[in-house]
Every structure is written in C-alpha cells, then in structure tokens.
Design a protein around this motif. Structure first.
Motif, short mmCIF file in Angstrom:
data_model
loop_
_atom_site.label_atom_id
_atom_site.label_comp_id
_atom_site.label_asym_id
_atom_site.label_seq_id
_atom_site.Cartn_x
_atom_site.Cartn_y
_atom_site.Cartn_z
N ARG A 108 0.84 -1.21 0.00
CA ARG A 108 0.00 0.00 0.00
C ARG A 108 0.87 1.25 0.00
N ARG A 109 1.95 1.24 0.79
CA ARG A 109 2.86 2.39 0.81
C ARG A 109 3.51 2.58 -0.56
N LEU A 110 3.92 1.48 -1.18
CA LEU A 110 4.50 1.58 -2.51
C LEU A 110 3.52 2.17 -3.51
N ARG A 111 2.27 1.77 -3.42
CA ARG A 111 1.28 2.32 -4.34
C ARG A 111 1.11 3.82 -4.13
N GLY A 112 1.21 4.25 -2.88
CA GLY A 112 1.15 5.69 -2.62
C GLY A 112 2.32 6.44 -3.24
N TRP A 113 3.49 5.83 -3.22
CA TRP A 113 4.68 6.47 -3.80
C TRP A 113 4.69 6.36 -5.32
N TYR A 114 4.22 5.24 -5.84
CA TYR A 114 4.26 4.97 -7.28
C TYR A 114 2.85 4.66 -7.79
N PRO A 115 2.05 5.68 -8.02
CA PRO A 115 0.63 5.46 -8.32
C PRO A 115 0.35 4.77 -9.65
N HIS A 116 1.30 4.77 -10.58
CA HIS A 116 1.01 4.25 -11.92
C HIS A 116 1.81 3.00 -12.28
N ALA A 117 2.70 2.56 -11.42
CA ALA A 117 3.61 1.47 -11.78
C ALA A 117 2.95 0.09 -11.68
N ARG A 118 3.44 -0.82 -12.49
CA ARG A 118 3.10 -2.23 -12.36
C ARG A 118 4.02 -2.84 -11.30
N PHE A 119 3.46 -3.58 -10.33
CA PHE A 119 4.24 -4.23 -9.28
C PHE A 119 4.32 -5.72 -9.55
N ILE A 120 5.51 -6.27 -9.42
CA ILE A 120 5.73 -7.71 -9.50
C ILE A 120 6.51 -8.14 -8.27
N TRP A 121 5.94 -9.05 -7.49
CA TRP A 121 6.66 -9.61 -6.34
C TRP A 121 7.25 -10.93 -6.80
N ALA A 122 8.58 -11.01 -6.82
CA ALA A 122 9.28 -12.17 -7.36
C ALA A 122 9.98 -12.93 -6.23
N LEU A 123 9.87 -14.24 -6.25
CA LEU A 123 10.57 -15.11 -5.29
C LEU A 123 11.09 -16.34 -6.02
N GLY A 124 11.98 -17.07 -5.37
CA GLY A 124 12.37 -18.36 -5.89
C GLY A 124 13.85 -18.56 -6.11
N MET A 125 14.62 -17.48 -6.30
CA MET A 125 16.03 -17.64 -6.66
C MET A 125 16.82 -18.34 -5.56
N ALA A 126 16.44 -18.12 -4.30
CA ALA A 126 17.15 -18.74 -3.18
C ALA A 126 16.38 -19.92 -2.60
N GLY A 127 15.44 -20.45 -3.36
CA GLY A 127 14.79 -21.68 -2.94
C GLY A 127 13.36 -21.56 -2.46
#
Length: 326
Positions: free
Chosen positions: A243-262
């Motif tokens: 939610r804080r990120l959306r307030g700072w970046y109102p127009h950006a696409r967000f991708i939460w990425a995981l997996g590289m470390a297992g």
C-alpha cells in the motif's frame, strides 16, 4: 562538492567529444569499506571475464582511469557501481577528459525499480558454493545480477535498493526488526542520513514497473525460532508495504518475485506473499502480480551464480514484456 553513489547499479552517463582517457575523482565515504565500479563506452556490454579485468577498486581518494584509449569522436561514457551500499559508500567529486562535454544522453526507454536483498545486489555471484572465506565486495557483481540483465534487455533506467540480509519485517542482524527494507526505502541513502533531511522525494523518479524480491531473509533469519515472526504479521506488513509503494508509485506495475534462493510459491513465505497480494486485489488493486523465478544456489553462500541471475532475468523479462509496451 560531491555526489554520493551508493546503491547497486547506480552511477551516471554523459556524452562527450573526446579522445584518450577519462578519469574520475572517486573517494570511499565509509573507510575501510571499498567499492567497485566499471566504465562503459558507447553502450558496450561486458562479459564476466571482461568485467573482472576492467573493474576498478575504489579504496582511497584518487583520480581513477575509468576508460582509456578512446578514439577521437563523440562518445557515450557511463560509470556503474557494481557493489552494494552496505559494503561500501562512494563519493564522486569530478572528472577530467581531453575534449568537451555534450548534451546528456537520452533517457532509457523504460524506468524500472528493484527492491530487494542480496539477490538483487548480485552477492557472491562471481564465486561458487564451495568457496570459503568470501569477501562480499570482491565476489559481488550487480551488472551481472538479474536486475542488470533486465535493464539491458529493455534499455531501461533502473533504481535499485538492495540490502543483503534484510527482509520485509526482519533480517540477519540484531535487533532483527531493524533490518526491514520498508524502513530504509524512504531515505535517499539510509547509511548516510536517516533523518527527515535524508528522505527521498519519490516524485522525482516515477517507474513504469517495480520488482520486489524480498522474503528470503524473513524466512532464514527466523528458522531458529519461527515464533519471532507470525504468519499474520508477515502477511499484514507485506500488504502494508505494498500500500505504501502504491502511494509512492501510483502508476507502476508491481511484480513480487521469489524463488532464486529456494523459496517456492507453496512455502510459508511464498504463500503469505500471495495472501497479501490477494488482500490488495480485494481492495481494488489491479496492477500487482506474483512471479516465481528459477532457483539457483550454486554461488557463494548458496546465492545464485551469474548463470542463475541470467535465467531469472529471462523469466522476469518475459513477464514484464506483457506490461511494458509502446
């Protein structure tokens, strides 16, 4: 006067009509720590072996030769810091060249933000899991980290905040909850100034996409006592961070990425990140998704190798291709 160059893959680019050498006046800001930088000419890309040969260790104040044997003509010159802020802050104090500066180069086609831990900084990607007595700076290469590969694929300008050992809620330090990336993100450089005067103005740089690669350290730093971090707290604070990120970046696409470390999508942290994303979507958030990156723990300290970073970048770029369109 000085300009701080702290974060992974930060630096500057300029155009000049010049020849011969370009020297840069650089100085460590937190001795005895040191940094590595590279110089790039006219959009060239470096292999790992070329980077190892050409990288410059900045461990004292000096006029360092960034590039040499430049043929006479108009050129684009770029400096890139390939190590993270945590292991070395650096000040840029000027440059010298034989020629004249021209208008700045054009901005990248896209703007992408990266928020992460050691994976985003490329920690230990230059060595192998069997290596011992590792020194972070000497084995860290942000240029060949997944964020560096992604930037070159899209001709993108990037902002990177990478903090080894940090997490969403807690990480590898004491007290553990001080090592929370959301605590650091509001500042231009938390290692220099975490007062009100040091706060970053997010309106100055608005990305088209933001990639968040966090959660590995929340998991590993609490393995000895899972009661330190409950499922509910991690999920709710992840949602609060988004939610804080959306307030700072109102127009950006967000991708939460995981997996590289297992961590997988069905592991505790992966499941909780997806639950947090579901909470945001229930509130009306539309530009947010979860992405599983390929696992690679063959580098030093079970971090990804350069090959692992390149594989992760390929998956991430395929995802971003859906959103970054003319």
């Amino acid at each position: 006067d000085r300009v701080g160059i702290d974060w992974t893959n930060s630096g500057f680019a300029l155009r000049a009509r010049c020849r011969g050498e370009v020297k840069v006046r650089l100085e460590p800001a937190d001795l005895p720590n040191y940094s590595y930088v590279i110089g790039l000419l006219d959009g060239e890309t470096l292999t790992v072996e070329q980077l190892k040969t050409r990288r410059i260790r900045v461990d004292h104040a000096d006029d360092y030769v960034l590039l040499s044997d430049i043929p006479e003509g108009e050129h684009e010159i770029r400096l890139v810091k390939i190590t993270e802020a945590q292991v070395g802050l650096m000040d840029f104090r000027g440059l010298s060249l034989c020629g004249e500066l021209l208008a700045p180069p054009a901005a990248g086609k896209w703007k992408i933000g990266f928020i992460g831990d050691s994976l985003t900084g490329g920690l230990h990607n230059l060595c192998r899991v069997t290596d011992v007595n590792l020194i972070a700076q000497d084995n860290e290469d942000g240029y060949h980290a997944y964020d560096g590969f992604t930037a070159r694929h899209f001709d993108a300008d990037i902002h990177v905040v990478s903090l080894s050992g940090w997490g969403v809620v807690c990480g590898w330090g004491k007290p553990r909850r001080d090592y929370s990336v959301p605590r650091a993100l509001p500042y231009t450089s938390i290692y220099r100034d975490d007062s009100e005067n040091g706060r970053w103005d997010f309106s100055r740089w608005q990305p088209d996409a933001v990639v968040i690669n966090l959660g590995s350290n929340d998991s590993s730093s609490t393995d000895d006592d899972p009661s330190i971090l409950s499922d509910e707290e991690f999920r709710d604070k992840t949602a609060e961070f988004l939610r804080r990120l959306r307030g700072w970046y109102p127009h950006a696409r967000f991708i939460w990425a995981l997996g590289m470390a297992g961590l997988g999508k069905d592991d505790r942290i992966g499941r909780l990140v997806q639950e947090a994303i579901a909470l945001l979507k229930a509130e009306g958030e539309e530009k947010l998704s979860f992405l599983l990156l390929p696992r690679n723990q063959e580098g030093g300290g079970q971090h990804p190798t350069v090959e692992g970073h390149e594989a992760a970048a390929a998956v991430l770029c395929a995802e971003l291709e859906q959103w970054l369109k003319d």
